[in-house]
Design an enzyme around this catalytic site. Structure first.
Site, PDB file in Angstrom:
ATOM      1  N   HIS A  47     -10.580  58.924 -26.810  1.00 42.18           N
ATOM      2  CA  HIS A  47      -9.674  59.411 -25.762  1.00 42.18           C
ATOM      3  C   HIS A  47      -9.975  60.861 -25.385  1.00 42.18           C
ATOM      4  O   HIS A  47      -9.540  61.329 -24.336  1.00 42.18           O
ATOM      5  CB  HIS A  47      -8.202  59.193 -26.144  1.00 42.18           C
ATOM      6  CG  HIS A  47      -7.636  60.178 -27.120  1.00 42.18           C
ATOM      7  ND1 HIS A  47      -7.448  59.906 -28.445  1.00 42.18           N
ATOM      8  CD2 HIS A  47      -7.181  61.447 -26.947  1.00 42.18           C
ATOM      9  CE1 HIS A  47      -6.913  60.946 -29.041  1.00 42.18           C
ATOM     10  NE2 HIS A  47      -6.742  61.895 -28.160  1.00 42.18           N
ATOM     11  N   ASP A  86     -10.619  54.109 -31.163  1.00 38.40           N
ATOM     12  CA  ASP A  86     -10.530  55.498 -30.702  1.00 38.40           C
ATOM     13  C   ASP A  86     -11.575  56.415 -31.324  1.00 38.40           C
ATOM     14  O   ASP A  86     -11.283  57.535 -31.736  1.00 38.40           O
ATOM     15  CB  ASP A  86      -9.117  56.054 -30.967  1.00 38.40           C
ATOM     16  CG  ASP A  86      -8.839  57.310 -30.158  1.00 38.40           C
ATOM     17  OD1 ASP A  86      -7.931  58.066 -30.529  1.00 38.40           O
ATOM     18  OD2 ASP A  86      -9.569  57.552 -29.172  1.00 38.40           O
ATOM     19  N   SER A  88      -7.213  66.493 -31.495  1.00 38.50           N
ATOM     20  CA  SER A  88      -7.831  65.170 -31.436  1.00 38.50           C
ATOM     21  C   SER A  88      -9.340  65.241 -31.577  1.00 38.50           C
ATOM     22  O   SER A  88      -9.999  66.022 -30.912  1.00 38.50           O
ATOM     23  CB  SER A  88      -7.510  64.501 -30.099  1.00 38.50           C
ATOM     24  OG  SER A  88      -6.173  64.153 -30.049  1.00 38.50           O
TER      25      SER A  88
END
Lengths: 327, 546
Positions: free
Chosen positions: B63, B93, B175
């Site tokens: 992402h 992911d 992230s």
């Protein structure tokens, strides 16, 4: 240098491991009513007796006959509400599961700031089955004394430096390095003026006092008459109906108490009834209930529809005669 | 002149505390250079990444890539380099990128997430709120709050089925960054957190993809692929007992599990060599695997227990997954953000092709492993007749002769012949085994030139569960074979030959390679049909080529 790394690991492991093992099995995941808006349908609870007693936060989630407690091994048990303390917002449940693994609320000593703690809770319902609840670390940052200008709790609370008050955290265990219970995570509480969420725990002494009183039959039981202890919440009006404090946004309009001998009492209104209609108006919160009640003149009869034991009941409260005399 | 007030005496500190602090500082100094900032060109989006090889390969979240195929990366200290997309795992992911430019790149050592314990201290490194203008990672300390956690997907993507939960502060921008243990080993890639009505800021619960899950996908990602996750082809429900195991509810008749005998009502007791105690646990484990892996599954039906070695289905149809990886339609406010043109440095390592994250790396991986196979024979094996003398565990000898046109199996006076292209009356285990041996020679003589297709397909486990890089060939007649190559020795570890329709896949596992006349020849041959052991042979003599 590998040796030092191991030193830290060993130090921390020696402290944490027994506390983590015991904490995980002494906490249960609770499921009940709700799941809409700000009322979560899940919470955490503490096992406090060998006979399956659970202490948790008293909330709208418990307003159902279908409370389920899930143990660390994934087994599910029905839990019955046996006692509540609406002032301290504590609830005592009883499950049918006997267990030697429970928190002991015996001798406790004052917990000083900077004490390292572990917090066990089912925040966000991450542990939805046989999984162990989540563990967070933190320290006791301080102690907040009762101060109506700041918070509505009539007892001192421990402040924590970690974000432990999340959806589902209420009723979680705050333990020290040895695994002894220091406090219970309280309801989510926000100071709306400053938009700051309070990270706090109810001290274990309060829990112990509540349990002792409950076992002596001193606290309000579900469905009985008004509690003998005095209420900090004033009646809405002279009909004798008292609603719970508006702590969360859109707190459901639960009846907190009914003044003995009042028109509300004689009409059959009881504590824990949930007011859903005032006249023709649907009310979804304490605020809406108060507004709706203010619209009905005191000398006119008041029709309420309440939810009790999952059934809707219509209550007709007589109007007050002028001068305060009964009709 | 400065007037200094007398300072109060320093409090006595336990020397162990100081030692632990110093160790932690040293660990961070060692790990931080491997944590990078990832910027998506033409947008304000971005996140973190972790270098895992000295030549610039780095892991991040899918992402974070925003569907783009090249990036700017910031290295701690302030240097900025280009990076190109290598492979993606949208369901799990994960994404692999490669930094372009002169090194040195300081990778973080991979740890073993199976050894983590709840309560163990961990550190998160990354760039929350993208606040580090010199790209030095922000470090936060916490503990492991839970293991094997599940986080719901967004439709079918970004599903965390076996996540590490931590209370180390993780915020937007973290992230793709590193979760490390106190030894500085990478144990997770941070990617999600529980956010509530208080906004997208940390509230004490965050989730990382375990490094062991990432390792299952690394070979696929390195090959430029868009990887799909595994599915069983069946739904499971809780068992009857108080704790509740995992029982098969509905099962697709087209699934490999069904073909191998699994039925509704069977209770799954073990999967991939782990005992199964709940549906959640099974699904968590399944979610860490790529589509197509062949893994053992033990089930109980009544009093009997059976083990099958099934080939896992995928979660998506291939076209479906590819469509999901395309960059989302830009919001009106971002319409003016046209991505800048691909820089030359990136162009050299980027070959867009439908169905792949980056076809350049597919080609590189394929060439690399074909070369490894070539190297294990000093001279290319000749295309004449090959002969193998095998002795089974039962003491019976087998003589095998292999040519371009045929393969023969002679044992105990009985002969059996396989000729490619002629359909067998009834494809049985022996026919499959011999066909596979014929294919073994055909492949080693011709490599990819002997087939209609030869692709690098990622990392696949052998019969013992060890993951090897794999090539897949498809012949003109549609026969599929998978070739697992030992990543250190460069020799063929196993070949799985699939015959179509009703017959089962046949696998030869090859071991005990010995050098003989300039050639590496396996001396241990283990046969399995549909994963079930069907024979074990040692090589007593061999004639390979010319």
């Amino acid at each position: 240098m590998i040796g030092s790394s191991l030193t830290e690991l060993l130090l921390v492991a020696a402290i944490a491991a027994p506390a983590i093992e015991s904490g995980a099995v002494r906490v249960v995941k609770l499921y009940g009513a709700g799941g809409r808006g700000r009322i979560e349908a899940y919470a955490t609870g503490l096992l406090v007796s060998p006979n399956g007693h659970v202490v948790t936060v008293f909330s709208a989630m418990l307003s159902t006959d279908e409370i389920i407690a899930v143990s660390a091994d994934g087994s599910r048990h029905k839990a019955a509400l046996v006692a509540v303390d609406p002032v301290r917002e504590l609830a005592l449940l009883k499950t049918d599961r006997a267990s030697s693994e429970h928190f002991r609320l015996g001798a406790t000593r004052e917990t000083k700031p900077a004490r390292r703690v572990l917090v066990f809770s089912n925040a966000f319902n991450v542990a939805s089955g046989a999984e162990p609840v989540s563990v967070q670390q933190g320290v006791i940052a301080g102690r907040l004394d009762p101060d109506p200008a700041v918070h509505p709790f009539p007892f001192p609370v421990y402040l924590l430096d970690a974000t432990v008050n999340n959806p589902g955290s209420a009723g979680g265990a705050v333990v020290d390095a040895k695994g002894d219970l220091i406090g219970m995570v309280g309801k989510e509480f926000r100071d709306r003026g400053r938009n700051v969420w309070l990270q706090y725990a109810v001290p274990v002494d309060e829990l112990a006092d509540f349990i002792q009183r409950s076992l002596r039959g001193e606290t309000v039981e579900r469905g009985t008459a008004a509690a003998p202890t005095s209420h900090p919440f004033p009646p809405v009006d002279s009909r004798g109906l008292r609603l719970v404090a508006n702590i969360l946004d859109r707190t459901p309009a639960f009846v907190d108490g009914v003044d003995p001998g009042s028109p509300a009492d004689e009409a059959g209104l009881r504590p824990d009834d949930l007011v859903v209609h005032v006249g023709n108006r649907v009310v979804r919160s304490v605020t809406e209930a108060r507004e709706a009640l203010a619209q009905v003149p005191l000398d006119k009869p008041l029709r309420l529809v309440i939810l009790r034991n999952d059934r809707l009941v219509t209550i007709e409260v007589a109007g007050r005669q002028r001068g305060g005399e009964k009709p | 002149m400065v007037c200094v007030l007398a300072a109060p005496p320093e409090p006595a500190v336990d020397p162990r505390v100081l030692e632990v602090e110093a160790e932690r500082v040293a660990t961070i100094e060692r790990v931080a250079p491997g944590v990078i900032v990832v910027f998506v060109p033409g947008s304000s989006a971005g996140g973190s990444g972790v270098l895992i090889s000295p030549d610039g390969l780095a892991l991040t979240n899918f992402h974070v890539t925003g569907g783009r195929n090249w990036f700017f990366c910031g290295l701690p200290g302030g240097r900025m380099v280009h990076a190109v997309l290598v492979g993606v795992d949208p369901v799990g992911d994960l994404a692999l990128i490669k930094l372009i430019g002169p090194g040195p790149f300081a990778p973080v050592r991979l740890g073993d997430s199976d050894r983590l314990a709840v309560g163990e201290p961990v550190m998160a490194l990354g760039n929350p709120f993208m606040l580090a203008s010199d790209f030095e990672p922000t470090v936060s300390l916490g503990i492991i709050s839970g293991l094997h956690r599940y986080q719901y997907p967004s439709q079918t993507l970004l599903e965390y089925t076996d996540a590490i939960q931590t209370d180390a502060a993780i915020n937007p921008g973290n992230s793709g960054g590193a979760l490390v243990n106190l030894r500085g080993e990478l144990v997770g890639i941070n990617g999600r957190a529980s956010f509530d009505t208080r906004g997208r800021v940390n509230v004490g619960l965050a989730y990382a993809i375990s490094i062991n899950q990432a390792k299952n996908f690394l070979d696929h990602l390195a090959g430029g692929l868009i990887v799909d996750h595994a599915s069983l082809g069946a739904t499971l429900v809780r068992g009857e007992s108080a704790v509740g195991g995992a029982v098969v509810d509905e099962i697709a008749e087209t699934s490999d599990a069904y073909r191998l005998g699994l039925r509704s009502g069977d209770e799954i007791v073990a999967f991939a060599r782990r005992s199964i105690t709940s549906v959640n646990q099974f699904k968590g484990l399944l979610g860490t695997m790529p589509k197509g892996w062949r893994v053992p599954l033990a089930y109980r039906r009544g009093e009997t227990e059976e083990t099958i070695h099934l080939r896992l289905e995928g979660v998506h149809r291939p076209a479906e997954l590819v469509a999901l990886t395309k960059p989302k339609v830009a919001k009106p406010s971002a319409a003016k953000s046209v991505p800048p043109p691909v820089p030359d440095a990136v162009r050299a390592l980027l070959e867009p092709r439908d169905g792949y994250a980056n076809y350049y790396f597919q080609r590189q991986a394929r060439e690399r492993w074909l070369n490894e196979l070539r190297k294990t024979d000093r001279a290319s094996p000749g295309s004449g007749r090959w002969k193998l003398q095998l002795k089974g565990d039962d003491g019976v000898g087998v003589e095998i002769a292999l040519t371009d046109r045929a393969a023969s199996w002679n044992s105990g006076g009985a002969a059996f012949v396989f000729e490619p292209g002629t359909p067998s009356e009834r494809p049985d285990a022996r026919a499959a085994a011999l066909a596979a041996l014929w294919a073994w020679r055909w492949f080693l003589v011709r490599l990819h030139r002997g087939f209609e297709r030869c692709d690098y397909v990622g990392g696949f486990p052998d019969a013992d569960g060890v993951i090897h890089p794999a090539l897949e060939t498809v012949s003109e007649t549609g026969m599929r074979a998978m070739w697992l190559i030992d990543r250190d020795a460069g020799v063929l570890r196993s070949l799985e030959y699939e015959v179509p329709a009703d017959a089962h896949a046949c696998t030869w596992s090859l071991g005990d390679y010995r050098l003989s006349a300039g050639r590496h020849i396996p001396h241990l041959w283990e046969l399995a049909i549909a994963g079930k052991p069907a024979g074990r042979y040692t090589l007593t003599a061999a004639e390979i080529g010319p």
